[in-house]
Scaffold this motif. Structure first.
Motif, PDB file in Angstrom:
ATOM      1  N   PRO A  86     -14.445   4.432  -6.423  1.00 22.83           N
ATOM      2  CA  PRO A  86     -13.512   3.342  -6.141  1.00 22.83           C
ATOM      3  C   PRO A  86     -12.790   3.593  -4.816  1.00 22.83           C
ATOM      4  O   PRO A  86     -12.333   4.702  -4.549  1.00 22.83           O
ATOM      5  CB  PRO A  86     -12.519   3.402  -7.304  1.00 22.83           C
ATOM      6  CG  PRO A  86     -13.187   4.218  -8.356  1.00 22.83           C
ATOM      7  CD  PRO A  86     -14.123   5.144  -7.645  1.00 22.83           C
ATOM      8  N   GLY A  87     -12.703   2.560  -3.977  1.00 19.62           N
ATOM      9  CA  GLY A  87     -11.982   2.653  -2.711  1.00 19.62           C
ATOM     10  C   GLY A  87     -10.515   2.316  -2.902  1.00 19.62           C
ATOM     11  O   GLY A  87     -10.028   2.185  -4.033  1.00 19.62           O
ATOM     12  N   ASP A  88      -9.822   2.136  -1.791  1.00 19.18           N
ATOM     13  CA  ASP A  88      -8.383   1.832  -1.820  1.00 19.18           C
ATOM     14  C   ASP A  88      -8.072   0.570  -2.612  1.00 19.18           C
ATOM     15  O   ASP A  88      -7.032   0.482  -3.257  1.00 19.18           O
ATOM     16  CB  ASP A  88      -7.852   1.672  -0.389  1.00 19.18           C
ATOM     17  CG  ASP A  88      -7.929   2.967   0.393  1.00 19.18           C
ATOM     18  OD1 ASP A  88      -7.947   4.048  -0.240  1.00 19.18           O
ATOM     19  OD2 ASP A  88      -7.982   2.908   1.638  1.00 19.18           O
ATOM     20  N   THR A  89      -8.965  -0.404  -2.576  1.00 26.49           N
ATOM     21  CA  THR A  89      -8.732  -1.668  -3.270  1.00 26.49           C
ATOM     22  C   THR A  89      -9.323  -1.686  -4.674  1.00 26.49           C
ATOM     23  O   THR A  89      -9.204  -2.679  -5.382  1.00 26.49           O
ATOM     24  CB  THR A  89      -9.355  -2.833  -2.480  1.00 26.49           C
ATOM     25  OG1 THR A  89     -10.776  -2.661  -2.468  1.00 26.49           O
ATOM     26  CG2 THR A  89      -8.807  -2.901  -1.064  1.00 26.49           C
ATOM     27  N   GLY A  90      -9.985  -0.603  -5.051  1.00 28.21           N
ATOM     28  CA  GLY A  90     -10.638  -0.546  -6.354  1.00 28.21           C
ATOM     29  C   GLY A  90     -12.101  -0.936  -6.295  1.00 28.21           C
ATOM     30  O   GLY A  90     -12.861  -0.679  -7.223  1.00 28.21           O
ATOM     31  N   ALA A  91     -12.511  -1.576  -5.198  1.00 30.16           N
ATOM     32  CA  ALA A  91     -13.926  -1.940  -5.030  1.00 30.16           C
ATOM     33  C   ALA A  91     -14.738  -0.677  -4.739  1.00 30.16           C
ATOM     34  O   ALA A  91     -14.240   0.255  -4.102  1.00 30.16           O
ATOM     35  CB  ALA A  91     -14.070  -2.924  -3.871  1.00 30.16           C
ATOM     36  N   PRO A  92     -15.977  -0.637  -5.205  1.00 34.26           N
ATOM     37  CA  PRO A  92     -16.782   0.557  -4.970  1.00 34.26           C
ATOM     38  C   PRO A  92     -17.107   0.733  -3.482  1.00 34.26           C
ATOM     39  O   PRO A  92     -17.429  -0.217  -2.792  1.00 34.26           O
ATOM     40  CB  PRO A  92     -18.050   0.321  -5.779  1.00 34.26           C
ATOM     41  CG  PRO A  92     -18.078  -1.133  -6.083  1.00 34.26           C
ATOM     42  CD  PRO A  92     -16.697  -1.651  -5.971  1.00 34.26           C
ATOM     43  N   VAL A  93     -16.966   1.967  -3.026  1.00 38.21           N
ATOM     44  CA  VAL A  93     -17.343   2.336  -1.662  1.00 38.21           C
ATOM     45  C   VAL A  93     -18.198   3.595  -1.743  1.00 38.21           C
ATOM     46  O   VAL A  93     -18.124   4.355  -2.704  1.00 38.21           O
ATOM     47  CB  VAL A  93     -16.121   2.597  -0.747  1.00 38.21           C
ATOM     48  CG1 VAL A  93     -15.294   1.341  -0.556  1.00 38.21           C
ATOM     49  CG2 VAL A  93     -15.267   3.731  -1.283  1.00 38.21           C
TER      50      VAL A  93
END
Length: 181
Positions: A86-93
């Motif tokens: 999870p990235g900073d926004t919660g979206a997968p990175v």
């Protein structure tokens, strides 16, 4: 002690030391991490330029874990071991996998779309479906294993690359669109 006897004892000492060194080298090479890993189901996502992902299943026949710490390919300027998180926004990175890939003793480790993968960066030429490319893994003990992977079409997972993880100081110019990891 006579000169002859002294020379004989010295020669025996060198022979014993040399035999010990050979045995040690043989034992070391018998336990190379790369030798215990078999690669299955290996493939690379087709791409015209930029970056792409490679996937496979690694099987470890040793009774101890092994660790993949780096990868390379003649198809790319460089390669990285990646994970999806999870990235900073919660979206997968996707980001470099700290510590590499640990393949458990007698177990498997799978690189799959949407999960851990090898990222081939700065492609040197298009990777077209049906072509093949070599990939070399480097293990913690510095041993290496090279395998050939087939290039395939795959629209798959569309995560974004985040160099260096969730760090705010990662250069924005390097944050690029998905490669299908």
């Amino acid at each position: 002690m006579s000169i002859r006897r002294s020379a004989f004892v010295t020669a025996l000492s060198f022979a014993a030391a040399f035999a010990g060194a050979c045995s040690s080298e043989e034992a070391e090479s018998a336990h190379r991490q790369a030798d215990s890993v078999v690669v299955h189901e290996q493939w690379v996502k087709a791409a015209d330029s930029g970056m792409t992902s490679a996937f496979a299943e690694f099987r470890n026949s040793a009774d101890t874990e092994v660790r993949v710490v780096a990868a390379s390919s003649p198809a790319a300027g460089w390669a990285e071991l990646h994970e999806i998180a999870p990235g900073d926004t919660g979206a997968p990175v996707m980001r470099p996998k700290a510590g590499g890939f640990v393949i458990p003793a007698g177990g498997t480790y799978t690189l799959a779309a949407g999960g851990d993968h090898l990222m081939l960066m700065d492609l040197l030429a298009p990777l077209t479906p049906g072509a093949e490319t070599e990939i070399t893994l480097e293990f913690a003990d510095r041993s290496t294993k090279t395998f050939t992977a087939q290039v395939r079409d795959f629209a798959g997972a569309q995560e974004n690359y985040q160099p260096g993880g969730d760090s705010a100081d990662a250069p924005a110019a390097l944050s690029t669109p998905a490669h299908g990891g």
